[in-house]
Scaffold this active site. Sequence first.
Site, mmCIF file in Angstrom:
data_model
loop_
_atom_site.group_PDB
_atom_site.id
_atom_site.type_symbol
_atom_site.label_atom_id
_atom_site.label_comp_id
_atom_site.label_asym_id
_atom_site.label_seq_id
_atom_site.Cartn_x
_atom_site.Cartn_y
_atom_site.Cartn_z
ATOM 1 N N GLY A 152 11.210 13.994 -13.531
ATOM 2 C CA GLY A 152 11.871 14.802 -12.502
ATOM 3 C C GLY A 152 11.762 16.284 -12.782
ATOM 4 N N TYR B 104 6.533 -3.507 -14.990
ATOM 5 C CA TYR B 104 7.401 -2.721 -14.090
ATOM 6 C C TYR B 104 8.052 -3.634 -13.053
ATOM 7 C CZ TYR B 104 8.507 0.309 -10.088
ATOM 8 O OH TYR B 104 9.125 0.909 -9.023
ATOM 9 N N ASN C 225 5.745 1.479 0.043
ATOM 10 C CA ASN C 225 5.104 2.723 -0.430
ATOM 11 C C ASN C 225 5.766 3.944 0.208
ATOM 12 O OD1 ASN C 225 3.028 0.523 -0.902
ATOM 13 N ND2 ASN C 225 2.071 2.263 -1.908
ATOM 14 N N VAL D 12 -0.714 7.297 -3.405
ATOM 15 C CA VAL D 12 -2.040 7.650 -2.889
ATOM 16 C C VAL D 12 -1.938 8.791 -1.879
ATOM 17 C CG1 VAL D 12 -1.971 5.809 -1.130
ATOM 18 C CG2 VAL D 12 -4.163 6.707 -1.863
ATOM 19 N N ILE D 13 -0.858 8.851 -1.107
ATOM 20 C CA ILE D 13 -0.759 9.898 -0.084
ATOM 21 C C ILE D 13 -0.665 11.285 -0.724
ATOM 22 C CG2 ILE D 13 0.788 10.864 1.697
ATOM 23 C CD1 ILE D 13 1.098 8.106 2.846
ATOM 24 N N ARG E 54 -1.444 -0.922 3.172
ATOM 25 C CA ARG E 54 -0.115 -0.656 2.599
ATOM 26 C C ARG E 54 0.863 -0.318 3.723
ATOM 27 N NH1 ARG E 54 -2.502 -2.561 -0.882
ATOM 28 N NH2 ARG E 54 -2.925 -1.849 -2.999
HETATM 29 N N1 LIG Z 1 7.930 6.156 -4.781
HETATM 30 C C1 LIG Z 1 7.760 4.907 -4.387
HETATM 31 O O1 LIG Z 1 6.887 4.608 -3.543
HETATM 32 C C2 LIG Z 1 8.650 3.806 -4.922
HETATM 33 C C3 LIG Z 1 8.368 2.485 -4.525
HETATM 34 C C4 LIG Z 1 9.167 1.459 -5.008
HETATM 35 C C5 LIG Z 1 10.250 1.750 -5.822
HETATM 36 N N2 LIG Z 1 10.496 3.028 -6.218
HETATM 37 C C6 LIG Z 1 11.661 3.263 -7.083
HETATM 38 O O2 LIG Z 1 12.400 4.346 -6.574
HETATM 39 C C7 LIG Z 1 13.035 5.062 -7.629
HETATM 40 C C8 LIG Z 1 12.702 6.533 -7.508
HETATM 41 O O3 LIG Z 1 11.289 6.700 -7.673
HETATM 42 P P1 LIG Z 1 10.533 8.069 -7.371
HETATM 43 O O4 LIG Z 1 9.293 7.734 -6.655
HETATM 44 O O5 LIG Z 1 11.480 9.042 -6.792
HETATM 45 O O6 LIG Z 1 10.098 8.502 -8.849
HETATM 46 P P2 LIG Z 1 10.385 9.832 -9.687
HETATM 47 O O7 LIG Z 1 9.628 9.697 -10.956
HETATM 48 O O8 LIG Z 1 10.145 11.036 -8.838
HETATM 49 O O9 LIG Z 1 11.957 9.714 -9.960
HETATM 50 C C9 LIG Z 1 12.513 9.010 -11.046
HETATM 51 C C10 LIG Z 1 13.528 9.933 -11.711
HETATM 52 O O10 LIG Z 1 14.188 9.204 -12.759
HETATM 53 C C11 LIG Z 1 14.327 10.075 -13.879
HETATM 54 N N3 LIG Z 1 14.445 9.245 -15.078
HETATM 55 C C12 LIG Z 1 13.505 8.448 -15.654
HETATM 56 N N4 LIG Z 1 14.005 7.833 -16.730
HETATM 57 C C13 LIG Z 1 15.301 8.246 -16.847
HETATM 58 C C14 LIG Z 1 16.339 7.971 -17.774
HETATM 59 N N5 LIG Z 1 16.146 7.140 -18.817
HETATM 60 N N6 LIG Z 1 17.530 8.570 -17.606
HETATM 61 C C15 LIG Z 1 17.747 9.434 -16.571
HETATM 62 N N7 LIG Z 1 16.790 9.737 -15.667
HETATM 63 C C16 LIG Z 1 15.580 9.150 -15.801
HETATM 64 C C17 LIG Z 1 13.069 10.904 -13.857
HETATM 65 O O11 LIG Z 1 13.177 12.107 -14.600
HETATM 66 C C18 LIG Z 1 12.893 11.154 -12.354
HETATM 67 O O12 LIG Z 1 13.566 12.321 -11.932
HETATM 68 C C19 LIG Z 1 12.566 4.400 -8.921
HETATM 69 O O13 LIG Z 1 13.551 3.491 -9.344
HETATM 70 C C20 LIG Z 1 11.307 3.659 -8.500
HETATM 71 O O14 LIG Z 1 11.062 2.555 -9.327
HETATM 72 C C21 LIG Z 1 9.716 4.073 -5.791
#
Ligand SMILES: NC(=O)c1ccc[n+]([C@@H]2O[C@H](COP(=O)([O-])OP(=O)(O)OC[C@H]3O[C@@H](n4cnc5c(N)ncnc54)[C@H](O)[C@@H]3O)[C@@H](O)[C@H]2O)c1
Length: 326
Positions: A39, A140, A169, A183-184, A207
């Site tokens: 983040g 994962y 996605n 990918v986007i 997707r």
């Molecule tokens: N982006 C997608 O398409 C997608 C699809 C399916 C699921 N998700 C889920 O959505 C959630 C958010 O994903 P995102 O795409 O925003 O990813 P991202 O990497 O932008 O956000 C994840 C955040 O979690 C924080 N983080 C990681 N480990 C941590 C810890 N141990 N303690 C505190 N903070 C921690 C990171 O610093 C980051 O800010 C996740 O749980 C992810 O698995 C995302």
Amino acid sequence: MIKNKLIVVTGGAGFIGSHIAWELSKDNEVVVIDNLYTGNRENVPPAARFVKADVRDERVGELIREADYVFHEAAVVSVVESFRDPVGTEDVNVSGTLRILRAMLEGSGKLVFASSAAVYGDNPNLPLKETERPRPLSPYGVTKVAAEHYLRVYNEIYGLPTVSLRYFNVFGPRQGFNQYAGVISIFINRALKGEPLVIYGDGLQTRDFVYVKDVVKANLLAAESRRANGRTFNVGRGESVSVIKLANMIKELTGSMSRIVFDKPRPGDIRHSLADIGELKGLGFEPEWNLRRGLEKTIEWYAEEQQNGGKKPKSVSKPKSESGRG
Ligand SMILES: NC(=O)c1ccc[n+]([C@@H]2O[C@H](COP(=O)([O-])OP(=O)(O)OC[C@H]3O[C@@H](n4cnc5c(N)ncnc54)[C@H](O)[C@@H]3O)[C@@H](O)[C@H]2O)c1
């Protein structure tokens, strides 16, 4: 409408979590907990309180106990990393979630958890319903199934209000664009620089891309609805598009001269993915952003970011005339 509540957003400095935090900080007190692993502090809305902490830290429990709603987005999100470090991924994604659940037993809040379509693996029964048997193909995906089960157990055994949302996605402003990102965001950033768009495989893989503002809406509906408690919902647009079509749309919308090049398929990549969003619609959900409008907004944001030399503008403005309905 969620108003005058205390909200905790874990992972709120990340892509999706920051959008949830921005939306809720308009009418609520928001606490963002993030260890900044992937983040960015800049993503956190100024109105929110930021606590730099790991979700596994003891002190996080104190904040969680006070909350009316917890949106748990923090996770190790990279499938590739989950193969490289399955134990570390499990510790954050499963044990981290379990710690939050345990802390919540001492409070009176509700937990909305970010699960993933990765729980389905490569299932050909499209569109995918929540009742399909999970068969993840990565560590994962396994962590997301395990965490979902913990939520269900805490709901069934202790009556804790919990909801799991299986995101498909997700795309939009603030998404990272390293090699493991969506990918986007990768295509847009390459298109804006005139670099080739690399497609792994024949490009006919499909997707279900959903714009991040619709994902925020799904989170709010899930949080507000008592009927959602103890359940799991797909979050997608309920429409799919091929990767080749997507690449061509991005070229068109950016006016880019980037070439589209093909590379060999990546092991583990699934062929098709499409959500059945009937259950979520039962909570009143309707996707407001079609792919084109979502792409336009995302391109606008990345173009501005590139102009700013990588310094991210903080907020994401609404479209001038409408809300992206399409
Ligand atoms: N982006 C997608 O398409 C997608 C699809 C399916 C699921 N998700 C889920 O959505 C959630 C958010 O994903 P995102 O795409 O925003 O990813 P991202 O990497 O932008 O956000 C994840 C955040 O979690 C924080 N983080 C990681 N480990 C941590 C810890 N141990 N303690 C505190 N903070 C921690 C990171 O610093 C980051 O800010 C996740 O749980 C992810 O698995 C995302």
